[in-house]
Design an enzyme around this catalytic site. Structure first.
Site, PDB file in Angstrom:
ATOM      1  N   PRO A   9      49.245 -35.496  92.183  1.00 16.22           N
ATOM      2  CA  PRO A   9      48.172 -36.136  91.429  1.00 16.22           C
ATOM      3  C   PRO A   9      47.724 -35.351  90.211  1.00 16.22           C
ATOM      4  CG  PRO A   9      47.343 -35.245  93.501  1.00 16.22           C
ATOM      5  CD  PRO A   9      48.844 -35.173  93.555  1.00 16.22           C
ATOM      6  N   ASN A  10      47.472 -36.100  89.161  1.00 12.36           N
ATOM      7  CA  ASN A  10      46.925 -35.591  87.890  1.00 12.36           C
ATOM      8  C   ASN A  10      47.923 -34.795  87.057  1.00 12.36           C
ATOM      9  OD1 ASN A  10      44.262 -36.676  88.320  1.00 12.36           O
ATOM     10  ND2 ASN A  10      44.018 -35.096  89.883  1.00 12.36           N
ATOM     11  N   ARG A  17      45.155 -32.631  80.123  1.00 10.05           N
ATOM     12  CA  ARG A  17      44.266 -32.160  81.174  1.00 10.05           C
ATOM     13  C   ARG A  17      44.053 -30.649  81.097  1.00 10.05           C
ATOM     14  NH1 ARG A  17      46.302 -31.233  87.323  1.00 10.05           N
ATOM     15  NH2 ARG A  17      44.247 -30.888  88.202  1.00 10.05           N
ATOM     16  N   TYR A  22      46.344 -25.422  82.206  1.00 12.10           N
ATOM     17  CA  TYR A  22      47.671 -25.940  82.563  1.00 12.10           C
ATOM     18  C   TYR A  22      48.664 -25.966  81.405  1.00 12.10           C
ATOM     19  CZ  TYR A  22      45.165 -27.360  86.759  1.00 12.10           C
ATOM     20  OH  TYR A  22      44.415 -27.346  87.906  1.00 12.10           O
ATOM     21  N   ASN A  73      55.029 -29.527  93.361  1.00 12.21           N
ATOM     22  CA  ASN A  73      53.683 -29.189  92.943  1.00 12.21           C
ATOM     23  C   ASN A  73      52.822 -30.344  93.429  1.00 12.21           C
ATOM     24  OD1 ASN A  73      51.263 -28.598  91.809  1.00 12.21           O
ATOM     25  ND2 ASN A  73      52.051 -28.211  89.748  1.00 12.21           N
ATOM     26  N   ALA A  76      46.194 -31.076  93.920  1.00 19.65           N
ATOM     27  CA  ALA A  76      45.076 -30.801  94.836  1.00 19.65           C
ATOM     28  C   ALA A  76      45.419 -31.111  96.294  1.00 19.65           C
ATOM     29  CB  ALA A  76      43.854 -31.608  94.401  1.00 19.65           C
ATOM     30  N   HIS A  79      45.868 -28.377  98.983  1.00 19.34           N
ATOM     31  CA  HIS A  79      44.794 -27.659  99.656  1.00 19.34           C
ATOM     32  C   HIS A  79      44.253 -28.372 100.887  1.00 19.34           C
ATOM     33  CE1 HIS A  79      45.193 -25.327  96.058  1.00 19.34           C
ATOM     34  NE2 HIS A  79      44.794 -26.326  95.295  1.00 19.34           N
ATOM     35  N   ASP A  86      53.324 -32.085 106.955  1.00 23.79           N
ATOM     36  CA  ASP A  86      54.185 -32.598 108.023  1.00 23.79           C
ATOM     37  C   ASP A  86      55.446 -33.248 107.460  1.00 23.79           C
ATOM     38  OD1 ASP A  86      52.388 -31.697 109.895  1.00 23.79           O
ATOM     39  OD2 ASP A  86      51.581 -33.670 110.404  1.00 23.79           O
ATOM     40  N   GLU A  97      57.100 -24.355  96.966  1.00 20.96           N
ATOM     41  CA  GLU A  97      55.787 -24.814  96.487  1.00 20.96           C
ATOM     42  C   GLU A  97      55.498 -24.116  95.165  1.00 20.96           C
ATOM     43  OE1 GLU A  97      52.623 -23.817  99.258  1.00 20.96           O
ATOM     44  OE2 GLU A  97      51.123 -23.919  97.667  1.00 20.96           O
ATOM     45  N   HIS A  99      52.850 -23.882  91.553  1.00 16.42           N
ATOM     46  CA  HIS A  99      51.619 -24.211  90.832  1.00 16.42           C
ATOM     47  C   HIS A  99      51.701 -23.580  89.457  1.00 16.42           C
ATOM     48  CE1 HIS A  99      49.955 -25.678  94.532  1.00 16.42           C
ATOM     49  NE2 HIS A  99      50.404 -24.578  95.109  1.00 16.42           N
ATOM     50  N   LEU A 100      51.332 -24.345  88.459  1.00 13.48           N
ATOM     51  CA  LEU A 100      51.319 -23.819  87.092  1.00 13.48           C
ATOM     52  C   LEU A 100      50.323 -22.657  86.970  1.00 13.48           C
ATOM     53  CD1 LEU A 100      51.173 -27.386  85.685  1.00 13.48           C
ATOM     54  CD2 LEU A 100      52.977 -25.811  85.012  1.00 13.48           C
ATOM     55  N   SER A 101      49.149 -22.849  87.542  1.00 15.41           N
ATOM     56  CA  SER A 101      48.106 -21.820  87.455  1.00 15.41           C
ATOM     57  C   SER A 101      48.210 -20.875  88.649  1.00 15.41           C
ATOM     58  CB  SER A 101      46.729 -22.495  87.438  1.00 15.41           C
ATOM     59  OG  SER A 101      46.509 -23.193  88.655  1.00 15.41           O
ATOM     60  N   ARG A 106      41.507 -18.521  91.053  1.00 10.47           N
ATOM     61  CA  ARG A 106      40.601 -19.627  90.740  1.00 10.47           C
ATOM     62  C   ARG A 106      39.610 -19.855  91.895  1.00 10.47           C
ATOM     63  NH1 ARG A 106      43.950 -24.543  88.727  1.00 10.47           N
ATOM     64  NH2 ARG A 106      41.853 -25.186  88.074  1.00 10.47           N
ATOM     65  N   ARG A 110      40.945 -23.350  96.251  1.00 10.36           N
ATOM     66  CA  ARG A 110      42.368 -23.393  95.864  1.00 10.36           C
ATOM     67  C   ARG A 110      43.182 -22.261  96.498  1.00 10.36           C
ATOM     68  NH1 ARG A 110      42.245 -27.227  91.619  1.00 10.36           N
ATOM     69  NH2 ARG A 110      40.286 -27.105  90.485  1.00 10.36           N
TER      70      ARG A 110
HETATM   71  C1  DQA Z   1      47.886 -27.012  90.535  1.00 13.43           C
HETATM   72  C2  DQA Z   1      46.722 -26.248  91.171  1.00 13.43           C
HETATM   73  C3  DQA Z   1      45.883 -27.168  92.036  1.00 13.43           C
HETATM   74  O1  DQA Z   1      44.799 -26.446  92.615  1.00 13.43           O
HETATM   75  C4  DQA Z   1      45.311 -28.304  91.207  1.00 13.43           C
HETATM   76  O2  DQA Z   1      44.567 -29.188  92.018  1.00 13.43           O
HETATM   77  C5  DQA Z   1      46.358 -29.023  90.446  1.00 13.43           C
HETATM   78  C6  DQA Z   1      47.401 -28.242  89.775  1.00 13.43           C
HETATM   79  C7  DQA Z   1      48.684 -26.151  89.528  1.00 13.43           C
HETATM   80  O3  DQA Z   1      49.786 -26.551  89.171  1.00 13.43           O
HETATM   81  O4  DQA Z   1      48.193 -25.095  89.100  1.00 13.43           O
HETATM   82  O5  DQA Z   1      46.317 -30.241  90.293  1.00 13.43           O
HETATM   83  O6  DQA Z   1      48.775 -27.417  91.557  1.00 13.43           O
END
Ligand code: DQA
Length: 140
Positions: A9-10, A17, A22, A73, A76, A79, A86, A97, A99-101, A106, A110
């Site tokens: 998502p997002n 964003r 990011y 990725n 959210a 978390h 599963d 797994e 994550h960009l950040s 943070r 997270r």
């Molecule tokens: C994220 C980190 C997550 O906490 C956040 O909700 C995202 C992006 C990242 O790529 O840093 O949507 O997965």
């Protein structure tokens, strides 16, 4: 070797964003760079994105028998989604797994990942490079 690159998502909003967190690249341009990189290392990437938990679960399920590994990725959902955790466990594929950040720098919510324990490894904090690092981790 085929690798599913799955974004949650997002992440379709990348570029717009919170660019200070990011980065300024769109998902489309990041995926183009990944595809270019994959050509050089003999990896066939397939790109997926969904804003919904069920959508992500269906994509993860479809990797079974169709992919040799997964880079995810989950945004959210990372978390708090036991259902995505599963699904990753169910498909029994190597999974990274990403994550960009650097999620550990943070907010506290997270710091916890539901997914890490069922993934082969975790890469975070290197911006768009995390996808390339994860592909290397699965393919080298
Ligand atoms: C994220 C980190 C997550 O906490 C956040 O909700 C995202 C992006 C990242 O790529 O840093 O949507 O997965």
């Amino acid at each position: 070797m085929k690798i599913f690159i799955i974004n949650g998502p997002n992440l379709d909003m990348l570029g717009l964003r919170e660019p200070e967190i990011y980065g300024a690249d769109t998902m489309e341009s990041i995926n183009r760079e990944i595809a270019e990189y994959c050509k050089g290392v003999g990896v066939e990437p397939e790109f997926y994105q969904s804003n919904s938990e069920g959508g992500l679960i269906d994509i993860i399920h479809s990797a079974r028998g169709n992919a040799d590994g997964i880079v995810i990725n989950a945004g959210a959902y990372t978390h708090y989604s036991i259902a995505i955790r599963d699904a990753i466990a169910a498909v029994e594929l190597p999974c990274v797994e990403v994550h960009l950040s650097n999620v550990h720098k943070r907010e506290e919510f997270r710091h916890k990942s539901m997914l890490s324990a069922v993934c082969t490894g975790v890469i975070c904090g290197f911006g768009k490079k995390v996808y390339r690092l994860a592909i290397d981790a699965l393919s080298l």
